[in-house]
Design an enzyme around this catalytic site. Structure first.
Site, PDB file in Angstrom:
ATOM      1  N   HIS A 220       0.888  -1.185   0.000  1.00 63.51           N
ATOM      2  CA  HIS A 220       0.000   0.000   0.000  1.00 63.51           C
ATOM      3  C   HIS A 220       0.920   1.228   0.000  1.00 63.51           C
ATOM      4  O   HIS A 220       1.680   1.424  -0.934  1.00 63.51           O
ATOM      5  CB  HIS A 220      -0.926  -0.095   1.218  1.00 63.51           C
ATOM      6  CG  HIS A 220      -2.090   0.855   1.231  1.00 63.51           C
ATOM      7  ND1 HIS A 220      -2.398   1.712   0.211  1.00 63.51           N
ATOM      8  CD2 HIS A 220      -3.047   1.085   2.189  1.00 63.51           C
ATOM      9  CE1 HIS A 220      -3.488   2.404   0.519  1.00 63.51           C
ATOM     10  NE2 HIS A 220      -3.896   2.051   1.725  1.00 63.51           N
ATOM     11  N   HIS A 259      -2.276  -2.044  -9.408  1.00 62.45           N
ATOM     12  CA  HIS A 259      -3.269  -1.451  -8.519  1.00 62.45           C
ATOM     13  C   HIS A 259      -4.504  -2.341  -8.532  1.00 62.45           C
ATOM     14  O   HIS A 259      -4.851  -2.887  -9.579  1.00 62.45           O
ATOM     15  CB  HIS A 259      -3.629  -0.030  -9.004  1.00 62.45           C
ATOM     16  CG  HIS A 259      -4.321   0.784  -7.976  1.00 62.45           C
ATOM     17  ND1 HIS A 259      -5.664   0.689  -7.755  1.00 62.45           N
ATOM     18  CD2 HIS A 259      -3.836   1.680  -7.084  1.00 62.45           C
ATOM     19  CE1 HIS A 259      -5.987   1.517  -6.767  1.00 62.45           C
ATOM     20  NE2 HIS A 259      -4.891   2.123  -6.337  1.00 62.45           N
ATOM     21  N   ASP A 313       2.565   5.750  -6.298  1.00 66.94           N
ATOM     22  CA  ASP A 313       3.807   5.666  -5.531  1.00 66.94           C
ATOM     23  C   ASP A 313       5.068   5.656  -6.394  1.00 66.94           C
ATOM     24  O   ASP A 313       6.168   5.822  -5.876  1.00 66.94           O
ATOM     25  CB  ASP A 313       3.805   4.386  -4.675  1.00 66.94           C
ATOM     26  CG  ASP A 313       2.922   4.548  -3.450  1.00 66.94           C
ATOM     27  OD1 ASP A 313       2.819   5.675  -2.947  1.00 66.94           O
ATOM     28  OD2 ASP A 313       2.351   3.544  -2.996  1.00 66.94           O
TER      29      ASP A 313
END
Ligand code: ACO
Length: 377
Positions: A220, A259, A313
């Site tokens: 995450h 994702h 990210d």
């Protein structure tokens, strides 16, 4: 008949929301109906927090009063600074979790779960979060925490408290955009965790502590830290191919890719990609962007067929790194941006609450005979 199992709750709708809309196939994200691209390019974090928590864009007057409330709530009690000092050897994400827990002891609304009190607490936690992270970072270096500066905006004040010097405008804007991009994202793992906590009618501090704990994992929010470690290990663009192949051939994953919902490029990545490139060129370190784009445009191309593209990210870590922010502060920065989103998810949960309590199908042995310990071999 065996029950249908939805492993990882993939594709399961848990409730309705008016917080954010995600179209994973198109790579589209809206906060309260507004496109993330408009918000990233035209808005500010303070305005986005207002939008999320109030459901509408503020007038100039509303924004100015909301911003003043945020600025007025940045200070944290001395006792909480002492707690942070006690845990100064911890990972900053653990310190943030501990700090939020400690703040609950001083919050006048701690056990009031009314919408008004939850909103007040969410605003206070949003305002105090940066102070916690910056104070812990100073303490672990043997430095005094820097008091918040009410003349600076949210992002600017965080940088000021972190480094003890006035940040330049461009850096402040970079972090402001980063906070906007991280502010809310539906039923992601940490928001889901926060909702589970709220669904037991536990309080907002407990829910945000849950969110921080869930966010920490490398699948995450922890991915940004891992991406930058990967870029440092790769060292030069020409090493990227072999480095990634080794990971992928042994069944590993390239952090910052993939994702659960997006099967196209994560729309947030665009803004961070552009800024990572520009910042790398500005500070004379284009190498990190070159390494990351090599991975994206060469190594990971075949994975696009499977719907695996860069996520939020992937480029974030390189920006923080180029701003001189240590690797282990990357996830806390994500968390600081996400506090409003967790708050909003909890407000929605409380509003029409049902205990979140799924089932597990039992597959172990049945009706075993209990043998007293003295007779066990
Ligand atoms: N690198 C290589 N392969 C990948 C990656 C990756 N980053 N991500 C997924 N895959 C592969 C899986 O191995 C799997 O392959 P298989 O079908 O051959 O078994 C397939 O893609 C589907 O993956 P799942 O794990 O089923 O996808 P899921 O939706 O469960 O996972 C997750 C999503 C956890 C984000 C995953 O993509 C991942 O681990 N990515 C790396 C960590 C990361 O970047 N996390 C940040 C996500 S964004 C955020 O939380 C803010």
């Amino acid at each position: 008949m065996a029950p249908q199992i939805y492993k990882g709750l993939k594709d399961v709708y848990l409730d309705t929301t008016t917080a954010s809309f995600i179209d994973g196939q198109e790579g589209k994200l809206l906060y309260r109906g507004y496109n993330i691209h408009d918000l990233a390019e035209k808005s500010t974090f303070e305005e986005v927090v207002y939008l999320l928590l109030n459901g509408k864009l503020p007038t100039r007057r509303e924004l100015s009063s909301f911003d003043a409330t945020l600025r007025a709530n940045r200070r944290i009690p001395d006792e909480v600074i002492q707690v942070l000092d006690l845990v100064k050897a911890s990972h900053p994400m653990d310190a943030l979790r501990t700090g939020i827990s400690a703040l609950s002891a001083f919050d006048p609304d701690v056990n009031d779960n009314s919408p008004e009190a939850t909103l007040r607490k969410g605003i206070r936690l949003t305002a105090m979060g940066p102070t916690l992270v910056a104070a812990h970072h100073r303490l672990r270096q043997g430095l005094e925490p820097v008091a918040p500066n009410a003349d600076l905006n949210h992002a600017g004040n965080f940088l000021y408290m972190l480094f003890g010097e006035m940040p330049d405008e461009e850096t402040v804007k970079l972090l402001d955009v980063d906070f906007i991009l991280h502010a809310e994202h539906g039923a992601n793992a940490s928001a889901f965790g926060a909702r589970v906590t709220a669904s037991t009618l536990s309080d907002l501090h407990s829910a945000v502590v849950t969110g921080v704990g869930v966010l920490k994992g490398p699948w995450h929010g922890g991915a940004a830290e891992e991406v930058m470690k990967m870029a440092e290990d790769i060292g030069q663009p020409e090493n990227a191919e072999e480095y990634c192949r080794k990971i992928l051939e042994s069944g590993g994953r390239i952090m910052g890719f993939g994702h659960r919902v997006y099967k196209a490029e994560d729309p947030r990545a665009r803004h961070l990609r552009e800024r990572s490139k520009a910042l790398g060129e500005k500070v004379g370190q284009p190498k990190w962007f070159q390494i990351l784009t090599y991975v994206e445009e060469n190594v990971m191309v075949p994975y696009r067929k499977k719907g695996i593209f860069v996520n939020v990210d992937f480029f974030a870590g390189s920006i923080y790194y180029l701003l001189g922010i240590p690797d282990d502060l990357f996830i806390p920065i994500f968390a600081l941006g996400r506090i409003p989103g967790w708050t909003l998810q909890c407000l929605e949960q409380y509003k029409d609450n049902i205990l979140i309590r799924p089932l597990l199908e039992y597959t172990g042995p049945m009706d075993l005979q209990y043998v007293p310990i003295s007779q066990r071999r």
